[in-house]
Design a protein around this motif. Structure first.
Motif, PDB file in Angstrom:
ATOM      1  N   LEU A 172     -47.586 -20.869 -50.997  1.00  0.00           N
ATOM      2  CA  LEU A 172     -48.493 -21.258 -49.914  1.00  0.00           C
ATOM      3  C   LEU A 172     -48.341 -22.735 -49.569  1.00  0.00           C
ATOM      4  O   LEU A 172     -48.331 -23.119 -48.399  1.00  0.00           O
ATOM      5  N   THR A 173     -48.187 -23.586 -50.589  1.00  0.00           N
ATOM      6  CA  THR A 173     -48.024 -25.024 -50.346  1.00  0.00           C
ATOM      7  C   THR A 173     -46.712 -25.300 -49.617  1.00  0.00           C
ATOM      8  O   THR A 173     -46.658 -26.164 -48.727  1.00  0.00           O
ATOM      9  N   LYS A 174     -45.664 -24.566 -49.965  1.00  0.00           N
ATOM     10  CA  LYS A 174     -44.391 -24.724 -49.256  1.00  0.00           C
ATOM     11  C   LYS A 174     -44.533 -24.357 -47.784  1.00  0.00           C
ATOM     12  O   LYS A 174     -43.974 -25.023 -46.903  1.00  0.00           O
ATOM     13  N   ARG A 175     -45.301 -23.288 -47.514  1.00  0.00           N
ATOM     14  CA  ARG A 175     -45.518 -22.885 -46.121  1.00  0.00           C
ATOM     15  C   ARG A 175     -46.288 -23.962 -45.360  1.00  0.00           C
ATOM     16  O   ARG A 175     -45.991 -24.247 -44.196  1.00  0.00           O
ATOM     17  N   VAL A 176     -47.273 -24.589 -46.021  1.00  0.00           N
ATOM     18  CA  VAL A 176     -48.040 -25.657 -45.369  1.00  0.00           C
ATOM     19  C   VAL A 176     -47.139 -26.860 -45.104  1.00  0.00           C
ATOM     20  O   VAL A 176     -47.241 -27.515 -44.058  1.00  0.00           O
ATOM     21  N   ILE A 177     -46.241 -27.162 -46.034  1.00  0.00           N
ATOM     22  CA  ILE A 177     -45.298 -28.275 -45.835  1.00  0.00           C
ATOM     23  C   ILE A 177     -44.433 -28.012 -44.605  1.00  0.00           C
ATOM     24  O   ILE A 177     -44.220 -28.908 -43.768  1.00  0.00           O
ATOM     25  N   ARG A 178     -43.948 -26.775 -44.462  1.00  0.00           N
ATOM     26  CA  ARG A 178     -43.092 -26.443 -43.312  1.00  0.00           C
ATOM     27  C   ARG A 178     -43.867 -26.558 -42.000  1.00  0.00           C
ATOM     28  O   ARG A 178     -43.356 -27.106 -41.020  1.00  0.00           O
ATOM     29  N   GLN A 179     -45.109 -26.045 -41.975  1.00  0.00           N
ATOM     30  CA  GLN A 179     -45.866 -26.106 -40.717  1.00  0.00           C
ATOM     31  C   GLN A 179     -46.299 -27.533 -40.399  1.00  0.00           C
ATOM     32  O   GLN A 179     -46.404 -27.911 -39.221  1.00  0.00           O
ATOM     33  N   THR A 180     -46.527 -28.363 -41.426  1.00  0.00           N
ATOM     34  CA  THR A 180     -46.875 -29.770 -41.189  1.00  0.00           C
ATOM     35  C   THR A 180     -45.693 -30.525 -40.596  1.00  0.00           C
ATOM     36  O   THR A 180     -45.841 -31.297 -39.639  1.00  0.00           O
ATOM     37  N   LYS A 181     -44.509 -30.309 -41.161  1.00  0.00           N
ATOM     38  CA  LYS A 181     -43.305 -30.958 -40.622  1.00  0.00           C
ATOM     39  C   LYS A 181     -43.075 -30.549 -39.174  1.00  0.00           C
ATOM     40  O   LYS A 181     -42.753 -31.378 -38.325  1.00  0.00           O
ATOM     41  N   ALA A 182     -43.257 -29.247 -38.892  1.00  0.00           N
ATOM     42  CA  ALA A 182     -43.019 -28.759 -37.529  1.00  0.00           C
ATOM     43  C   ALA A 182     -44.011 -29.381 -36.537  1.00  0.00           C
ATOM     44  O   ALA A 182     -43.634 -29.743 -35.416  1.00  0.00           O
ATOM     45  N   ARG A 183     -45.259 -29.540 -36.944  1.00  0.00           N
ATOM     46  CA  ARG A 183     -46.283 -30.066 -36.021  1.00  0.00           C
ATOM     47  C   ARG A 183     -46.172 -31.580 -35.858  1.00  0.00           C
ATOM     48  O   ARG A 183     -46.183 -32.099 -34.736  1.00  0.00           O
ATOM     49  N   ILE A 184     -46.043 -32.302 -36.972  1.00  0.00           N
ATOM     50  CA  ILE A 184     -46.100 -33.762 -36.922  1.00  0.00           C
ATOM     51  C   ILE A 184     -44.796 -34.369 -36.409  1.00  0.00           C
ATOM     52  O   ILE A 184     -44.805 -35.282 -35.566  1.00  0.00           O
ATOM     53  N   PHE A 185     -43.673 -33.853 -36.872  1.00  0.00           N
ATOM     54  CA  PHE A 185     -42.399 -34.504 -36.560  1.00  0.00           C
ATOM     55  C   PHE A 185     -41.598 -33.797 -35.470  1.00  0.00           C
ATOM     56  O   PHE A 185     -40.720 -34.395 -34.867  1.00  0.00           O
ATOM     57  N   ASP A 186     -41.898 -32.492 -35.217  1.00  0.00           N
ATOM     58  CA  ASP A 186     -41.177 -31.767 -34.163  1.00  0.00           C
ATOM     59  C   ASP A 186     -42.073 -31.432 -32.977  1.00  0.00           C
ATOM     60  O   ASP A 186     -41.587 -30.934 -31.961  1.00  0.00           O
ATOM     61  N   GLY A 187     -43.377 -31.637 -33.119  1.00  0.00           N
ATOM     62  CA  GLY A 187     -44.294 -31.337 -32.024  1.00  0.00           C
ATOM     63  C   GLY A 187     -44.510 -29.861 -31.775  1.00  0.00           C
ATOM     64  O   GLY A 187     -44.988 -29.461 -30.713  1.00  0.00           O
ATOM     65  N   ASN A 188     -44.205 -29.001 -32.764  1.00  0.00           N
ATOM     66  CA  ASN A 188     -44.330 -27.556 -32.616  1.00  0.00           C
ATOM     67  C   ASN A 188     -45.678 -27.100 -33.189  1.00  0.00           C
ATOM     68  O   ASN A 188     -45.868 -27.044 -34.406  1.00  0.00           O
ATOM     69  N   THR A 189     -46.630 -26.786 -32.311  1.00  0.00           N
ATOM     70  CA  THR A 189     -47.950 -26.332 -32.759  1.00  0.00           C
ATOM     71  C   THR A 189     -48.039 -24.807 -32.834  1.00  0.00           C
ATOM     72  O   THR A 189     -49.084 -24.269 -33.205  1.00  0.00           O
ATOM     73  N   LYS A 190     -46.972 -24.105 -32.485  1.00  0.00           N
ATOM     74  CA  LYS A 190     -46.954 -22.635 -32.497  1.00  0.00           C
ATOM     75  C   LYS A 190     -46.123 -22.115 -33.658  1.00  0.00           C
ATOM     76  O   LYS A 190     -45.410 -21.119 -33.545  1.00  0.00           O
ATOM     77  N   HIS A 191     -46.196 -22.809 -34.778  1.00  0.00           N
ATOM     78  CA  HIS A 191     -45.394 -22.420 -35.937  1.00  0.00           C
ATOM     79  C   HIS A 191     -45.796 -21.013 -36.398  1.00  0.00           C
ATOM     80  O   HIS A 191     -46.986 -20.719 -36.551  1.00  0.00           O
ATOM     81  N   PRO A 192     -44.824 -20.115 -36.620  1.00  0.00           N
ATOM     82  CA  PRO A 192     -45.165 -18.743 -37.037  1.00  0.00           C
ATOM     83  C   PRO A 192     -45.707 -18.703 -38.471  1.00  0.00           C
ATOM     84  O   PRO A 192     -45.408 -19.580 -39.287  1.00  0.00           O
ATOM     85  N   ASP A 193     -46.485 -17.668 -38.750  1.00  0.00           N
ATOM     86  CA  ASP A 193     -47.003 -17.451 -40.107  1.00  0.00           C
ATOM     87  C   ASP A 193     -47.813 -18.653 -40.590  1.00  0.00           C
ATOM     88  O   ASP A 193     -47.646 -19.123 -41.720  1.00  0.00           O
ATOM     89  N   LYS A 194     -48.696 -19.146 -39.742  1.00  0.00           N
ATOM     90  CA  LYS A 194     -49.450 -20.358 -40.051  1.00  0.00           C
ATOM     91  C   LYS A 194     -50.488 -20.090 -41.142  1.00  0.00           C
ATOM     92  O   LYS A 194     -51.169 -19.059 -41.138  1.00  0.00           O
ATOM     93  N   VAL A 195     -50.611 -21.042 -42.080  1.00  0.00           N
ATOM     94  CA  VAL A 195     -51.605 -20.960 -43.146  1.00  0.00           C
ATOM     95  C   VAL A 195     -52.845 -21.728 -42.712  1.00  0.00           C
ATOM     96  O   VAL A 195     -52.751 -22.883 -42.295  1.00  0.00           O
ATOM     97  N   THR A 196     -54.016 -21.108 -42.834  1.00  0.00           N
ATOM     98  CA  THR A 196     -55.270 -21.778 -42.483  1.00  0.00           C
ATOM     99  C   THR A 196     -56.171 -21.984 -43.693  1.00  0.00           C
ATOM    100  O   THR A 196     -57.197 -22.652 -43.584  1.00  0.00           O
ATOM    101  N   SER A 197     -55.807 -21.387 -44.828  1.00  0.00           N
ATOM    102  CA  SER A 197     -56.585 -21.580 -46.054  1.00  0.00           C
ATOM    103  C   SER A 197     -55.710 -21.257 -47.251  1.00  0.00           C
ATOM    104  O   SER A 197     -54.955 -20.277 -47.236  1.00  0.00           O
ATOM    105  N   MET A 198     -55.824 -22.063 -48.306  1.00  0.00           N
ATOM    106  CA  MET A 198     -55.089 -21.803 -49.538  1.00  0.00           C
ATOM    107  C   MET A 198     -55.753 -20.705 -50.355  1.00  0.00           C
ATOM    108  O   MET A 198     -55.118 -20.119 -51.232  1.00  0.00           O
ATOM    109  N   PHE A 199     -57.005 -20.417 -50.080  1.00  0.00           N
ATOM    110  CA  PHE A 199     -57.771 -19.460 -50.880  1.00  0.00           C
ATOM    111  C   PHE A 199     -58.010 -18.148 -50.137  1.00  0.00           C
ATOM    112  O   PHE A 199     -58.276 -17.125 -50.760  1.00  0.00           O
TER     113      PHE A 199
END
Length: 467
Positions: free
Chosen positions: A269-296
């Motif tokens: 789950l943390t790896k998935r959050v790292i990927r979606q953070t990189k996509a949003r912050i550095f690539d400007g992609n807010t439509k990242h697939p399989d987005k994580v909204t909670s670790m629990f």
């Protein structure tokens, strides 16, 4: 061992029950008769028998099935916690009579919680269907009318930001590593706690979020870069611990098998959050697939229903459809949110399956409208369909929507909003406290059952009242 009811007669069966008989609420009398059904009790009995391999024949006597069913219904009718439920039933003779406990010991809150979990979402759905069948048998519902609406059952999570999710992941992984280190008597490589660094970055990002302009953006990027680096270091440390645990003797590995399974899930789950953070912050992609909204509660979806006060809701979408006398004939919690317009024809078919007839009148809000839906319902035999098309430019359509029967059905449709509000306020659906999709399904189902029991009981009580 399991049983359906208490069999040993006590003083309660005579004198004490008669003393409180006139104190019952009107709906409770009809509900008492409604819940005294062999199929309902049998389904709970079967669910209890599946708790453990030998639950049917060995062990201490469990709480009887009819008592479990009535306690769960009473809990949701009153919107109590398990702790409050145990306290109120112990202290109230009417509740003891309604739940068929009598003079026996009331199960404590932890026992009731375990029994509630033993009855899964699938069993609750079967119980609801049987309740609807009983409503048909007692002529409370005929299926002539149908209204349908959707809402969001929110999961019990904090507002998801990438920084807070990374902080959650690092915190939980660090906690698991400490437990593993203690359980195996110490690891060769010291477990380093990086939470101080992670917290500083998370707090720094919360403060930097207030800064506007290019300077604020650059500061946030730098902080995110540091936070991602610390998160990767935490994950790498977890991978090294996994390798070391894999070389330990089997006895020590067995001690931490559950912890290692949790660690593997949290790492992914943390790896998935790292990927979606990189996509949003550095690539400007807010439509990242399989987005994580909670670790629990990783199954949580971001749902937009067009509300001005709450543009984003986090949870699962729920469909509720009703017939006459406010009886919920079907409900469904969706794994992935569908479009409302895709649900209408299936909703009519489901009502036909449950009640044995196609409704004459169907009402829904504008989200369910499409020309294809109206034609499909007319072909199925629905006589009048009241679904507004707010974007129409046709004068004929406007006149159609101004007819008296169309407006009357829309007024009746607004009862769905009230039903959803009651389910959320009275039955605790405003925020699901049960974890996982099955927990949400069970919580929703018990709330719907309790609501149906109240309305069936109230309707039968009014019919029995002398005119």
């Amino acid at each position: 061992m399991i049983r359906t009811c208490y069999e040993q007669p006590t003083l309660w069966t005579g004198f004490l029950r008669e003393e409180v008989d006139d104190l019952w609420e009107p709906w409770m009398r009809a509900a008492d008769e409604l819940l005294d059904d062999d199929d309902l009790v049998g389904q709970v009995f079967e669910a209890q028998g599946r708790r453990w391999k030998n639950s049917r024949t060995r062990g201490r006597l469990q709480t009887p099935s009819e008592v479990v069913l009535r306690l769960l219904v009473l809990k949701h009718v009153r919107n109590w916690s398990y702790e409050t439920l145990a306290q109120e039933v112990r202290a109230n003779l009417v509740y003891r009579a309604f739940t068929r406990i009598g003079g026996e010991k009331v199960p404590d809150d932890k026992t009731m919680g375990r029994l509630g979990r033993a009855i899964g979402g699938e069993v609750v759905a079967q119980l609801h269907r049987r309740i609807v069948e009983l409503a048909v048998e007692k002529k409370v519902v005929q299926g002539r009318k149908m209204r349908v609406d959707t809402t969001v059952v929110e999961t019990n999570i904090h507002y998801p930001t990438d920084s807070s999710l990374l902080g959650d992941g690092a915190r939980v992984i660090n906690r698991i590593l400490k437990k593993v280190n203690s359980a195996v008597g110490g690891l060769k490589q010291e477990v380093r706690n990086r939470m101080r660094t992670v917290r500083k970055k998370v707090i720094g990002l919360a403060i930097a979020a207030r800064r506007k302009g290019e300077a604020g953006e650059q500061q946030r990027r730098a902080l995110y870069r540091d936070l991602l680096r610390s998160s990767r270091q935490v994950i790498n440390q977890a991978s090294r611990v996994e390798k070391e645990v894999g070389t330990l003797p089997r006895k020590k590995q067995s001690k931490v098998r559950g912890l290692m399974n949790e660690l593997a899930v949290m790492k992914e789950l943390t790896k998935r959050v790292i990927r979606q953070t990189k996509a949003r912050i550095f690539d400007g992609n807010t439509k990242h697939p399989d987005k994580v909204t909670s670790m629990f509660e990783p199954h949580t979806e971001v749902i937009r229903k067009g509300k001005a006060s709450k543009p984003n809701e986090f949870g699962k979408m729920l469909k509720v459809q009703e017939a006459e006398n406010q009886i919920v004939t079907h409900y469904e919690v969706f794994d992935e949110r569908p479009a409302d317009s895709d649900l209408l024809v299936d909703a009519v078919n489901q009502q036909h399956d449950v009640l044995g007839r196609i409704p004459d009148l169907v009402a829904a809000d504008s989200g369910f409208y499409s020309q294809a839906n109206e034609k499909a319902l007319e072909a199925m035999g629905v006589k009048r369909v009241s679904i507004p098309n707010k974007g129409t430019k046709s004068e004929a359509r406007r006149k159609h929507q101004k007819q008296r029967w169309f407006k009357n059905l829309q007024k009746w449709r607004t009862g769905c909003e009230g039903r959803i509000s009651v389910l959320k306020r009275r039955h605790g659906l405003r925020r699901s406290l049960y974890k996982g999709p099955d927990g949400i399904q069970r919580w929703v189902g018990l709330g719907v059952i309790a609501d149906n029991v109240i309305h069936i009981g109230t309707h039968l009580a009014e019919q029995a009242r002398p005119r």
